[in-house]
Scaffold this motif. Structure first.
Motif, PDB file in Angstrom:
ATOM      1  N   TRP A 230      21.021 -47.447  21.577  1.00 29.62           N
ATOM      2  CA  TRP A 230      21.540 -48.161  20.404  1.00 29.62           C
ATOM      3  C   TRP A 230      20.435 -48.995  19.748  1.00 29.62           C
ATOM      4  CZ3 TRP A 230      21.560 -53.374  19.520  1.00 29.62           C
ATOM      5  CH2 TRP A 230      21.445 -54.253  20.609  1.00 29.62           C
ATOM      6  N   GLN A 231      19.542 -49.555  20.542  1.00 26.07           N
ATOM      7  CA  GLN A 231      18.438 -50.315  19.967  1.00 26.07           C
ATOM      8  C   GLN A 231      17.502 -49.400  19.163  1.00 26.07           C
ATOM      9  OE1 GLN A 231      19.368 -50.196  23.188  1.00 26.07           O
ATOM     10  NE2 GLN A 231      19.103 -52.172  24.240  1.00 26.07           N
ATOM     11  N   THR A 232      17.300 -48.183  19.680  1.00 28.94           N
ATOM     12  CA  THR A 232      16.464 -47.212  18.972  1.00 28.94           C
ATOM     13  C   THR A 232      17.099 -46.822  17.646  1.00 28.94           C
ATOM     14  OG1 THR A 232      15.586 -46.366  21.059  1.00 28.94           O
ATOM     15  CG2 THR A 232      15.400 -44.929  19.139  1.00 28.94           C
ATOM     16  N   PHE A 233      18.423 -46.634  17.629  1.00 25.40           N
ATOM     17  CA  PHE A 233      19.130 -46.358  16.382  1.00 25.40           C
ATOM     18  C   PHE A 233      18.870 -47.458  15.349  1.00 25.40           C
ATOM     19  CE2 PHE A 233      22.841 -43.456  17.971  1.00 25.40           C
ATOM     20  CZ  PHE A 233      21.938 -42.408  18.094  1.00 25.40           C
ATOM     21  N   VAL A 234      18.969 -48.690  15.775  1.00 28.59           N
ATOM     22  CA  VAL A 234      18.775 -49.816  14.851  1.00 28.59           C
ATOM     23  C   VAL A 234      17.342 -49.828  14.325  1.00 28.59           C
ATOM     24  CG1 VAL A 234      18.729 -52.331  14.645  1.00 28.59           C
ATOM     25  CG2 VAL A 234      20.593 -51.220  15.894  1.00 28.59           C
ATOM     26  N   ALA A 235      16.366 -49.675  15.222  1.00 31.02           N
ATOM     27  CA  ALA A 235      14.964 -49.693  14.806  1.00 31.02           C
ATOM     28  C   ALA A 235      14.660 -48.568  13.820  1.00 31.02           C
ATOM     29  CB  ALA A 235      14.056 -49.576  16.033  1.00 31.02           C
ATOM     30  N   MET A 236      15.175 -47.370  14.103  1.00 34.12           N
ATOM     31  CA  MET A 236      14.910 -46.248  13.212  1.00 34.12           C
ATOM     32  C   MET A 236      15.634 -46.400  11.888  1.00 34.12           C
ATOM     33  SD  MET A 236      14.802 -43.055  15.929  1.00 34.12           S
ATOM     34  CE  MET A 236      13.934 -41.935  14.832  1.00 34.12           C
ATOM     35  N   ALA A 237      16.815 -47.030  11.898  1.00 34.77           N
ATOM     36  CA  ALA A 237      17.530 -47.299  10.641  1.00 34.77           C
ATOM     37  C   ALA A 237      16.699 -48.209   9.745  1.00 34.77           C
ATOM     38  CB  ALA A 237      18.891 -47.930  10.932  1.00 34.77           C
ATOM     39  N   VAL A 238      16.055 -49.206  10.334  1.00 33.70           N
ATOM     40  CA  VAL A 238      15.210 -50.126   9.559  1.00 33.70           C
ATOM     41  C   VAL A 238      14.003 -49.387   8.992  1.00 33.70           C
ATOM     42  CG1 VAL A 238      13.735 -52.168   9.690  1.00 33.70           C
ATOM     43  CG2 VAL A 238      15.963 -52.162  10.838  1.00 33.70           C
ATOM     44  N   ILE A 239      13.320 -48.615   9.836  1.00 31.71           N
ATOM     45  CA  ILE A 239      12.139 -47.868   9.386  1.00 31.71           C
ATOM     46  C   ILE A 239      12.514 -46.883   8.290  1.00 31.71           C
ATOM     47  CG2 ILE A 239      10.380 -46.192  10.096  1.00 31.71           C
ATOM     48  CD1 ILE A 239      10.539 -47.500  12.914  1.00 31.71           C
ATOM     49  N   TYR A 240      13.586 -46.138   8.505  1.00 33.26           N
ATOM     50  CA  TYR A 240      14.003 -45.145   7.528  1.00 33.26           C
ATOM     51  C   TYR A 240      14.434 -45.792   6.211  1.00 33.26           C
ATOM     52  CZ  TYR A 240      13.981 -41.434  11.084  1.00 33.26           C
ATOM     53  OH  TYR A 240      13.609 -40.509  12.035  1.00 33.26           O
ATOM     54  N   THR A 241      15.062 -46.951   6.282  1.00 28.68           N
ATOM     55  CA  THR A 241      15.485 -47.634   5.059  1.00 28.68           C
ATOM     56  C   THR A 241      14.281 -47.940   4.173  1.00 28.68           C
ATOM     57  OG1 THR A 241      17.444 -48.611   6.103  1.00 28.68           O
ATOM     58  CG2 THR A 241      16.596 -49.700   4.124  1.00 28.68           C
ATOM     59  N   VAL A 242      13.208 -48.428   4.783  1.00 29.92           N
ATOM     60  CA  VAL A 242      11.998 -48.763   4.019  1.00 29.92           C
ATOM     61  C   VAL A 242      11.445 -47.519   3.341  1.00 29.92           C
ATOM     62  CG1 VAL A 242       9.618 -49.572   4.184  1.00 29.92           C
ATOM     63  CG2 VAL A 242      11.430 -50.746   5.465  1.00 29.92           C
ATOM     64  N   PHE A 243      11.286 -46.437   4.097  1.00 27.70           N
ATOM     65  CA  PHE A 243      10.697 -45.221   3.538  1.00 27.70           C
ATOM     66  C   PHE A 243      11.601 -44.598   2.476  1.00 27.70           C
ATOM     67  CE2 PHE A 243       7.595 -45.432   6.857  1.00 27.70           C
ATOM     68  CZ  PHE A 243       6.532 -44.650   6.416  1.00 27.70           C
ATOM     69  N   MET A 244      12.899 -44.589   2.705  1.00 29.91           N
ATOM     70  CA  MET A 244      13.804 -43.940   1.758  1.00 29.91           C
ATOM     71  C   MET A 244      13.928 -44.739   0.461  1.00 29.91           C
ATOM     72  SD  MET A 244      16.720 -42.399   4.358  1.00 29.91           S
ATOM     73  CE  MET A 244      17.582 -41.425   3.112  1.00 29.91           C
ATOM     74  N   ILE A 245      13.835 -46.054   0.546  1.00 31.67           N
ATOM     75  CA  ILE A 245      13.849 -46.866  -0.687  1.00 31.67           C
ATOM     76  C   ILE A 245      12.573 -46.615  -1.483  1.00 31.67           C
ATOM     77  CG2 ILE A 245      13.681 -49.234  -1.549  1.00 31.67           C
ATOM     78  CD1 ILE A 245      15.723 -50.043   0.540  1.00 31.67           C
ATOM     79  N   ILE A 246      11.431 -46.558  -0.788  1.00 30.85           N
ATOM     80  CA  ILE A 246      10.176 -46.245  -1.472  1.00 30.85           C
ATOM     81  C   ILE A 246      10.286 -44.894  -2.178  1.00 30.85           C
ATOM     82  CG2 ILE A 246       7.739 -45.654  -1.125  1.00 30.85           C
ATOM     83  CD1 ILE A 246       7.692 -47.722   1.141  1.00 30.85           C
ATOM     84  N   GLY A 247      10.841 -43.905  -1.475  1.00 30.64           N
ATOM     85  CA  GLY A 247      11.001 -42.588  -2.073  1.00 30.64           C
ATOM     86  C   GLY A 247      11.935 -42.596  -3.267  1.00 30.64           C
ATOM     87  N   SER A 248      13.060 -43.299  -3.136  1.00 33.43           N
ATOM     88  CA  SER A 248      14.043 -43.340  -4.230  1.00 33.43           C
ATOM     89  C   SER A 248      13.453 -43.948  -5.491  1.00 33.43           C
ATOM     90  CB  SER A 248      15.276 -44.137  -3.790  1.00 33.43           C
ATOM     91  OG  SER A 248      15.907 -43.527  -2.683  1.00 33.43           O
ATOM     92  N   PHE A 249      12.695 -45.032  -5.331  1.00 34.09           N
ATOM     93  CA  PHE A 249      12.105 -45.682  -6.496  1.00 34.09           C
ATOM     94  C   PHE A 249      10.850 -44.973  -6.991  1.00 34.09           C
ATOM     95  CE2 PHE A 249      14.953 -49.075  -5.306  1.00 34.09           C
ATOM     96  CZ  PHE A 249      15.284 -49.634  -6.521  1.00 34.09           C
ATOM     97  N   GLY A 250      10.372 -43.997  -6.215  1.00 31.33           N
ATOM     98  CA  GLY A 250       9.229 -43.213  -6.659  1.00 31.33           C
ATOM     99  C   GLY A 250       9.598 -42.053  -7.561  1.00 31.33           C
TER     100      GLY A 250
END
Length: 566
Positions: A230-250
């Motif tokens: 569950w901790q890994t899920f949370v960490a990856m959700a945070v990492i993925y959020t950053v990358f996906m927001i960068i992609g969306s605004f790109g």
């Protein structure tokens, strides 16, 4: 678009930032900034392929007072009916562990919901634009991971299914198709290459996500009583959020009518490529749509079941030969722990190798289709694929592992190539105006294949095993059936023809669809300063952002694949 009252109150900036009209490119924009934006999203949602790394840790998540693993909810079940009853209990039980059967339903949810959500909301995506769709995908995929994390923490399987499976599956669909229409419009001269770059990222997501998740679980979060999922899920959700927001605004859209400097649409150079457009509401009424749907479905069905069973297939077919003991069959090999462990490592290397071919096949085949033509490329998939399945059956009988592995590496490349080539195929046949939404509807073929392919392979495998057929002979008949499916796909592809002109949109209809974007582009819509190619400093930095983790994932996969050759 913000309303007049919003504008009067000065509150139009936030909604305007997400509007499709707000992301029309201005002069000086480099079109090579768009593919890495797509990769930012696809490399994240592609972790759906790698979710199996969580199965073993979750199967042993609950321990008794003595530190022993508690039995599974379906312990002792041997038939599908009893397994199903165990899974129903597992949905809410907190006193038993989940089985692989219970957890494996996540894959079904992922790929069924991917196709369904892409079909349902593809039209909305065309109206809303890729930025808004990318952000909704981020909310669903990363939010689903957080819900799944809470499900693991509370040991509620239904929350896992709802979070990552259903909500995350919707995020997969929207994220998968979000860049397709945009990339095709930015690269009319290289449609296959453009979509191949993005869809390669979906195949490569597991290459990055799987070793990252394993590292986080084993080296950061794991304790004596907690596998750290569950901790890994949370960490990856945070990492993925950053990358996906960068992609969306790109994401940026080209102004209507824009084309690369010095490029002109081919005039009757290839009869399968149209300069007209078919409306979303009419595409599914054409024979071409359903023939392409059939071709994709059969190509995927023939590949997905085998790819999912790659490691056990290799071990059952070659047994102790994988560990330097060819005199041992699969059954004898399992009784020797050291040899079985070595064979399992070779099996994992085989999985890694075909993953690489799946990923890079997406780019290579789609790029090649720009020169070969989409129909010819699919002909290669079906003819070469059928021949390779037959050859693999002989390689299994001859016990020639190198030939067997080579066959499936090429098959895996064409499995991925089918995904990446089909958006350009649709653009050739239906035009670019609604290609993203049409692609979304076509992905129901993937959802269908995701059920049909594994069911055929697993059912035939289990049936033949129950009949007492030796493990090294289980797959030969299956390969012939899959080759037959590809022959049917060949016929479907052969029947594809250009769309009847009666389905083409009129010039007035196309102009009405493009009016808002023309207004947003202003007088610069035809400027050659928009979309000039080349890796300038900003584009190079963006490509580095996605290239470094992708290269790391490739290296991690190659390390596993090297076991096959040492």
């Amino acid at each position: 678009m913000a309303s007049t009252s919003d504008a009067a109150n000065g509150s139009h900036s936030a909604p305007g930032l997400l509007d499709r009209e707000a992301i029309v490119a201005k002069p000086g924009f480099n079109r090579w900034m768009v593919p890495p934006a797509a990769l930012c999203i696809h490399l994240c949602i592609g972790m759906a392929y790698g979710f199996s790394v969580f199965w073993k840790p979750l199967q042993g998540a609950l321990l008794d007072a003595n530190g022993n693993v508690i039995p599974e909810c379906s312990a002792g079940a041997v038939t599908f009916g009893e397994k199903a009853v165990g899974t129903l209990r597992a949905l809410t039980a907190t006193d038993c562990n989940w089985s692989q059967f219970d957890l494996g339903w996540m894959y079904t949810f992922f790929f069924v919901l991917l196709g369904v959500s892409a079909a349902i909301w593809g039209g909305w995506l065309e109206r809303a634009g890729p930025r808004k769709a990318g952000l909704v995908s981020t909310l669903c995929w990363c939010g689903g991971l957080l819900i799944a994390a809470f499900g693991v923490y509370t040991h509620q399987l239904w929350l896992m299914w709802l979070g990552s499976g259903v909500i995350g599956g919707i995020g997969l669909g929207l994220g998968y198709i979000s860049p397709v229409s945009t990339l095709i419009k930015w690269f009319p001269d290289r449609r296959g290459m453009a979509t191949g770059m993005a869809i390669m990222g979906f195949g490569g997501g597991a290459m990055i996500g799987s070793p990252l998740a394993t590292f986080l679980m084993d080296n950061v979060f794991k304790t004596a009583t907690d596998p750290g999922v569950w901790q890994t899920f949370v960490a990856m959700a945070v990492i993925y959020t950053v990358f996906m927001i960068i992609g969306s605004f790109g994401y940026r859209l080209p102004p209507p009518g824009w084309k690369p400097e010095g490029w002109a649409p081919p005039v009757n150079a290839k009869s399968m490529i149209t300069n007209n457009h078919v409306h979303l509401k009419d595409a599914h009424k054409t024979a071409a749509f359903w023939l392409i749907w059939t071709a994709l479905c059969l190509n995927v069905s023939a590949g997905i079941g085998i790819i999912g069973a790659a490691s056990p297939m290799l071990q059952e077919t070659f047994g102790g030969a994988l560990a330097g003991a060819p005199e041992l069959g699969y059954a004898e090999m399992k009784d020797n722990a050291a040899i079985a462990a070595t064979a399992a490592a070779v099996g994992a290397g085989f999985v890694g190798l075909i993953s690489l071919f799946n990923i890079f096949g997406r780019f290579v085949w789609a790029s090649s289709s720009d020169y070969l033509g989409r129909k010819s490329t699919y002909f290669i998939f079906f003819t070469l694929g059928a021949a390779l399945y037959v050859l693999a059956a002989f390689a299994a009988d001859w016990k020639v592992m190198a030939l067997f592995v080579l066959c499936f590496c090429i098959i895996a490349s064409m499995y991925g190539g089918g995904f990446s080539t089909v958006p350009a195929y649709l653009a050739d046949i239906f035009g670019t105006q609604f290609v993203g939404a049409i692609h979304g509807r076509l992905l129901t073929a993937w959802s269908t294949a995701g059920i049909v392919g594994p069911v055929i392979v697993n059912y035939l495998h289990d049936t033949r095993y129950a009949e007492g057929i030796p493990p090294d002979q289980l797959y030969g008949q299956i390969f012939y059936i899959l080759a037959g499916m590809l022959v049917v796909g060949f016929i479907a592809n052969m029947l594809i023809r250009p769309v009847d002109p009666k389905w083409h949109m009129s010039e007035a209809e196309v102009a009405a669809e493009q009016a808002k974007l023309k207004s947003a582009a202003g007088d610069n819509g035809g400027s050659y300063g928009i979309g000039k190619g080349g890796l300038d400093a900003k584009a190079a930095a963006f490509w580095t952002l996605v290239g470094v983790p992708l290269a790391w994932g490739v290296w991690q996969t190659l390390e596993k694949a090297l076991v096959l050759f040492w």
